[in-house]
Design a protein around this motif. Sequence first.
Motif, PDB file in Angstrom:
ATOM      1  N   LEU A 210       0.825  -1.202   0.000  1.00 23.67           N
ATOM      2  CA  LEU A 210       0.000   0.000   0.000  1.00 23.67           C
ATOM      3  C   LEU A 210       0.862   1.256   0.000  1.00 23.67           C
ATOM      4  CD1 LEU A 210      -3.060   0.903   0.215  1.00 23.67           C
ATOM      5  CD2 LEU A 210      -2.546   1.369   2.607  1.00 23.67           C
ATOM      6  N   VAL A 211       1.902   1.264   0.807  1.00 20.91           N
ATOM      7  CA  VAL A 211       2.784   2.438   0.884  1.00 20.91           C
ATOM      8  C   VAL A 211       3.482   2.666  -0.447  1.00 20.91           C
ATOM      9  CG1 VAL A 211       4.841   3.398   1.968  1.00 20.91           C
ATOM     10  CG2 VAL A 211       3.110   2.267   3.374  1.00 20.91           C
ATOM     11  N   SER A 212       4.004   1.615  -1.038  1.00 24.17           N
ATOM     12  CA  SER A 212       4.784   1.773  -2.269  1.00 24.17           C
ATOM     13  C   SER A 212       3.931   2.259  -3.436  1.00 24.17           C
ATOM     14  CB  SER A 212       5.466   0.452  -2.639  1.00 24.17           C
ATOM     15  OG  SER A 212       4.501  -0.551  -2.932  1.00 24.17           O
ATOM     16  N   LYS A 213       2.667   1.855  -3.459  1.00 24.37           N
ATOM     17  CA  LYS A 213       1.830   2.202  -4.606  1.00 24.37           C
ATOM     18  C   LYS A 213       0.918   3.402  -4.369  1.00 24.37           C
ATOM     19  CE  LYS A 213       1.570  -2.101  -7.197  1.00 24.37           C
ATOM     20  NZ  LYS A 213       0.659  -3.030  -7.907  1.00 24.37           N
ATOM     21  N   PHE A 214       0.542   3.645  -3.109  1.00 25.40           N
ATOM     22  CA  PHE A 214      -0.518   4.632  -2.889  1.00 25.40           C
ATOM     23  C   PHE A 214      -0.216   5.705  -1.861  1.00 25.40           C
ATOM     24  CE2 PHE A 214      -2.690   0.880  -4.607  1.00 25.40           C
ATOM     25  CZ  PHE A 214      -3.320   1.465  -5.707  1.00 25.40           C
ATOM     26  N   ALA A 215       0.965   5.727  -1.258  1.00 25.40           N
ATOM     27  CA  ALA A 215       1.303   6.832  -0.358  1.00 25.40           C
ATOM     28  C   ALA A 215       1.264   8.140  -1.143  1.00 25.40           C
ATOM     29  CB  ALA A 215       2.680   6.625   0.256  1.00 25.40           C
ATOM     30  N   GLY A 216       0.482   9.093  -0.676  1.00 29.69           N
ATOM     31  CA  GLY A 216       0.307  10.355  -1.373  1.00 29.69           C
ATOM     32  C   GLY A 216      -0.899  10.381  -2.290  1.00 29.69           C
ATOM     33  N   ALA A 217      -1.606   9.270  -2.413  1.00 28.27           N
ATOM     34  CA  ALA A 217      -2.768   9.215  -3.305  1.00 28.27           C
ATOM     35  C   ALA A 217      -3.991   9.835  -2.638  1.00 28.27           C
ATOM     36  CB  ALA A 217      -3.062   7.771  -3.687  1.00 28.27           C
ATOM     37  N   PRO A 218      -4.733  10.648  -3.363  1.00 26.94           N
ATOM     38  CA  PRO A 218      -5.956  11.236  -2.788  1.00 26.94           C
ATOM     39  C   PRO A 218      -7.095  10.236  -2.759  1.00 26.94           C
ATOM     40  CG  PRO A 218      -5.653  11.965  -5.058  1.00 26.94           C
ATOM     41  CD  PRO A 218      -4.444  11.147  -4.712  1.00 26.94           C
ATOM     42  N   LEU A 219      -7.822  10.258  -1.672  1.00 30.47           N
ATOM     43  CA  LEU A 219      -8.995   9.418  -1.499  1.00 30.47           C
ATOM     44  C   LEU A 219     -10.202  10.336  -1.651  1.00 30.47           C
ATOM     45  CD1 LEU A 219      -9.622   6.425  -0.769  1.00 30.47           C
ATOM     46  CD2 LEU A 219      -9.708   7.138   1.621  1.00 30.47           C
ATOM     47  N   LYS A 220     -10.771  10.380  -2.865  1.00 31.92           N
ATOM     48  CA  LYS A 220     -11.801  11.362  -3.189  1.00 31.92           C
ATOM     49  C   LYS A 220     -13.198  10.752  -3.098  1.00 31.92           C
ATOM     50  CE  LYS A 220      -8.916  14.178  -6.246  1.00 31.92           C
ATOM     51  NZ  LYS A 220      -8.839  14.844  -7.563  1.00 31.92           N
ATOM     52  N   ASN A 221     -14.158  11.658  -2.880  1.00 34.38           N
ATOM     53  CA  ASN A 221     -15.574  11.272  -2.855  1.00 34.38           C
ATOM     54  C   ASN A 221     -15.823  10.117  -1.890  1.00 34.38           C
ATOM     55  OD1 ASN A 221     -16.244  13.190  -4.894  1.00 34.38           O
ATOM     56  ND2 ASN A 221     -15.455  11.773  -6.440  1.00 34.38           N
ATOM     57  N   VAL A 222     -15.412  10.327  -0.648  1.00 34.10           N
ATOM     58  CA  VAL A 222     -15.677   9.353   0.405  1.00 34.10           C
ATOM     59  C   VAL A 222     -16.394  10.072   1.543  1.00 34.10           C
ATOM     60  CG1 VAL A 222     -13.704   7.891  -0.178  1.00 34.10           C
ATOM     61  CG2 VAL A 222     -13.421   9.742   1.498  1.00 34.10           C
ATOM     62  N   ALA A 223     -16.894   9.297   2.473  1.00 34.07           N
ATOM     63  CA  ALA A 223     -17.482   9.852   3.695  1.00 34.07           C
ATOM     64  C   ALA A 223     -16.840   9.128   4.876  1.00 34.07           C
ATOM     65  CB  ALA A 223     -18.990   9.671   3.713  1.00 34.07           C
ATOM     66  N   ILE A 224     -16.521   9.887   5.914  1.00 33.07           N
ATOM     67  CA  ILE A 224     -15.874   9.308   7.087  1.00 33.07           C
ATOM     68  C   ILE A 224     -16.625   9.751   8.333  1.00 33.07           C
ATOM     69  CG2 ILE A 224     -13.747   9.216   8.461  1.00 33.07           C
ATOM     70  CD1 ILE A 224     -12.148   9.574   5.953  1.00 33.07           C
ATOM     71  N   GLY A 225     -16.847   8.810   9.219  1.00 28.99           N
ATOM     72  CA  GLY A 225     -17.512   9.106  10.478  1.00 28.99           C
ATOM     73  C   GLY A 225     -16.789   8.466  11.641  1.00 28.99           C
ATOM     74  N   LEU A 226     -16.982   9.018  12.813  1.00 28.01           N
ATOM     75  CA  LEU A 226     -16.414   8.505  14.051  1.00 28.01           C
ATOM     76  C   LEU A 226     -17.554   8.125  14.982  1.00 28.01           C
ATOM     77  CD1 LEU A 226     -13.898   8.061  15.896  1.00 28.01           C
ATOM     78  CD2 LEU A 226     -14.220  10.413  16.688  1.00 28.01           C
ATOM     79  N   ALA A 227     -17.492   6.897  15.511  1.00 22.34           N
ATOM     80  CA  ALA A 227     -18.525   6.402  16.417  1.00 22.34           C
ATOM     81  C   ALA A 227     -19.891   6.485  15.724  1.00 22.34           C
ATOM     82  CB  ALA A 227     -18.495   7.180  17.721  1.00 22.34           C
ATOM     83  N   ASP A 228     -20.863   7.070  16.390  1.00 21.06           N
ATOM     84  CA  ASP A 228     -22.225   7.105  15.831  1.00 21.06           C
ATOM     85  C   ASP A 228     -22.531   8.406  15.089  1.00 21.06           C
ATOM     86  OD1 ASP A 228     -22.785   4.591  16.918  1.00 21.06           O
ATOM     87  OD2 ASP A 228     -23.385   5.465  18.838  1.00 21.06           O
ATOM     88  N   ASP A 229     -21.528   9.261  14.928  1.00 20.06           N
ATOM     89  CA  ASP A 229     -21.760  10.524  14.239  1.00 20.06           C
ATOM     90  C   ASP A 229     -22.041  10.288  12.757  1.00 20.06           C
ATOM     91  OD1 ASP A 229     -21.327  11.846  16.580  1.00 20.06           O
ATOM     92  OD2 ASP A 229     -19.265  12.412  16.127  1.00 20.06           O
ATOM     93  N   LEU A 230     -22.835  11.167  12.182  1.00 18.64           N
ATOM     94  CA  LEU A 230     -23.151  11.082  10.756  1.00 18.64           C
ATOM     95  C   LEU A 230     -21.866  11.285   9.949  1.00 18.64           C
ATOM     96  CD1 LEU A 230     -25.640  10.832   8.845  1.00 18.64           C
ATOM     97  CD2 LEU A 230     -25.572  13.338   8.667  1.00 18.64           C
ATOM     98  N   PRO A 231     -21.543  10.381   9.030  1.00 18.68           N
ATOM     99  CA  PRO A 231     -20.311  10.531   8.235  1.00 18.68           C
ATOM    100  C   PRO A 231     -20.313  11.829   7.430  1.00 18.68           C
ATOM    101  CG  PRO A 231     -21.198   8.314   8.018  1.00 18.68           C
ATOM    102  CD  PRO A 231     -22.243   9.126   8.717  1.00 18.68           C
ATOM    103  N   ARG A 232     -19.127  12.399   7.287  1.00 20.36           N
ATOM    104  CA  ARG A 232     -18.968  13.631   6.507  1.00 20.36           C
ATOM    105  C   ARG A 232     -18.378  13.311   5.146  1.00 20.36           C
ATOM    106  NH1 ARG A 232     -16.852  18.494  10.448  1.00 20.36           N
ATOM    107  NH2 ARG A 232     -17.746  17.750  12.403  1.00 20.36           N
ATOM    108  N   LEU A 233     -18.889  14.005   4.138  1.00 20.03           N
ATOM    109  CA  LEU A 233     -18.376  13.849   2.778  1.00 20.03           C
ATOM    110  C   LEU A 233     -17.125  14.697   2.588  1.00 20.03           C
ATOM    111  CD1 LEU A 233     -21.757  14.070   0.850  1.00 20.03           C
ATOM    112  CD2 LEU A 233     -20.284  12.057   0.948  1.00 20.03           C
ATOM    113  N   GLY A 234     -16.218  14.230   1.741  1.00 20.17           N
ATOM    114  CA  GLY A 234     -15.032  15.012   1.445  1.00 20.17           C
ATOM    115  C   GLY A 234     -13.945  14.156   0.841  1.00 20.17           C
ATOM    116  N   GLU A 235     -12.720  14.595   1.040  1.00 19.80           N
ATOM    117  CA  GLU A 235     -11.588  13.830   0.539  1.00 19.80           C
ATOM    118  C   GLU A 235     -10.411  13.947   1.497  1.00 19.80           C
ATOM    119  OE1 GLU A 235      -9.156  16.200  -2.691  1.00 19.80           O
ATOM    120  OE2 GLU A 235     -11.296  16.276  -3.206  1.00 19.80           O
TER     121      GLU A 235
END
Length: 411
Positions: A210-235
């Motif tokens: 993963l590091v050799s191929k994707f370190a520095g790669a943008p993760l676009k159009n995803v949503a991330i949440g912590l615990a029970d919070d509503l996930p946020r859209l972004g990159e």
Amino acid sequence: MPKTSSHHVTIIGGGPAGLMAAEVLSQAGVRVDLYDGMPSVGRKFLLAGVGGMNITHSEDYPAFVSRYAERAPHMAPLLRAFGAQALCEWIHGLGIETFIGTSGRVFPTDMKAAPLLRAWLKRLRDQGVIIHTRHRWLGWNAEGGLLIHSPDGDKVVHSDAVLLALGGGSWSRLGSDGAWLKLLENKGVPYVRLQPSNCGFDVSAWSELLVSKFAGAPLKNVAIGLADDLPRLGECVITATGIEGSLIYALSAPIREAINRDGSATVHIDLLPSKSLDKIQTALAKSRGSRSMSKHLHSQLGLDGVKAALLRELAPAGHFNDPAKLAVDIKALPLTLVQTRPLDEAISTAGGVPFETLDERLMLKQVPGVFCAGEMLDWEAPTGGYLLTGCFASGYMSGQGILAWLEASGD
């Protein structure tokens, strides 16, 4: 021209908060000497303008003030006195126009910080503000004078009031190194330890692949949440040690506090926020024949590149033979974060001088005549213009507070 005054104020720190206070005071005719340890002022301000000077945000006041989380009640009076609209009008007064981007963020039309800072410094000098660079504050002497180290040697400075606007503890090469913590502690002023804010986080370890191929790669159009919070859209961005970027910065405070409390924090990544769980399960359940799972994910869901690699990295191997379980992973891929990146790498810092040690004018209760403003106060906010607006607002409020205190104190 402002009317002249017999008062003299010393400001330590040449960032937005210190410079704004200098403007308020000099416009009122107060003699201002501003000291900064670096060769020039506004260095972190200029850095914030790299890639586009996001000066503030256009959202409504209730939403705006909520960005300061638990410190919103303390920041609210500052933002009412000098909030986003007042800040934009002030910028226009410097001859610089602004526009609102699609995300609601406000930018100067040329997207640059340098022209704004040049116009501002000219105005301050025209108002009589004297700026001393390469002058570092070392604390107080026994008589209460300010100890200043300069290229010509150490000196003692006396004035009617002092503003400390020394920044947080990130990007020390630009001047904000947090060295003032010990100086205030010696005066009996309590503080909250500085911690990274708007920062990246480390995982325990990525695979070498993963590091050799994707370190520095943008993760676009995803949503991330912590615990029970509503996930946020972004990159965000996959790094050699973990993850960072605007979406992670927005969640940095709760992630950091979860790590402080539990030793780690697990966020869940929705790799395909535009697709429902049912649709993903249906697509994965289709026969893939002789095709590999990688090709199946690509043809049915358009899932490839860094997203597919992250799924392979984090999902249990057995789930790739179970469409229902793999679909759940795609919609809520667990990523465990174990620590923040170092303080000096953070965009900003949490912690500092608590509002409880200040009066409503931002003066230290333990040290009359000494005021505090800017990032050295104990508040934090996400990127998007909120950090800069908070610094400007606290600088404005401290300048007004100094004027009120000087008037109340008499000549």
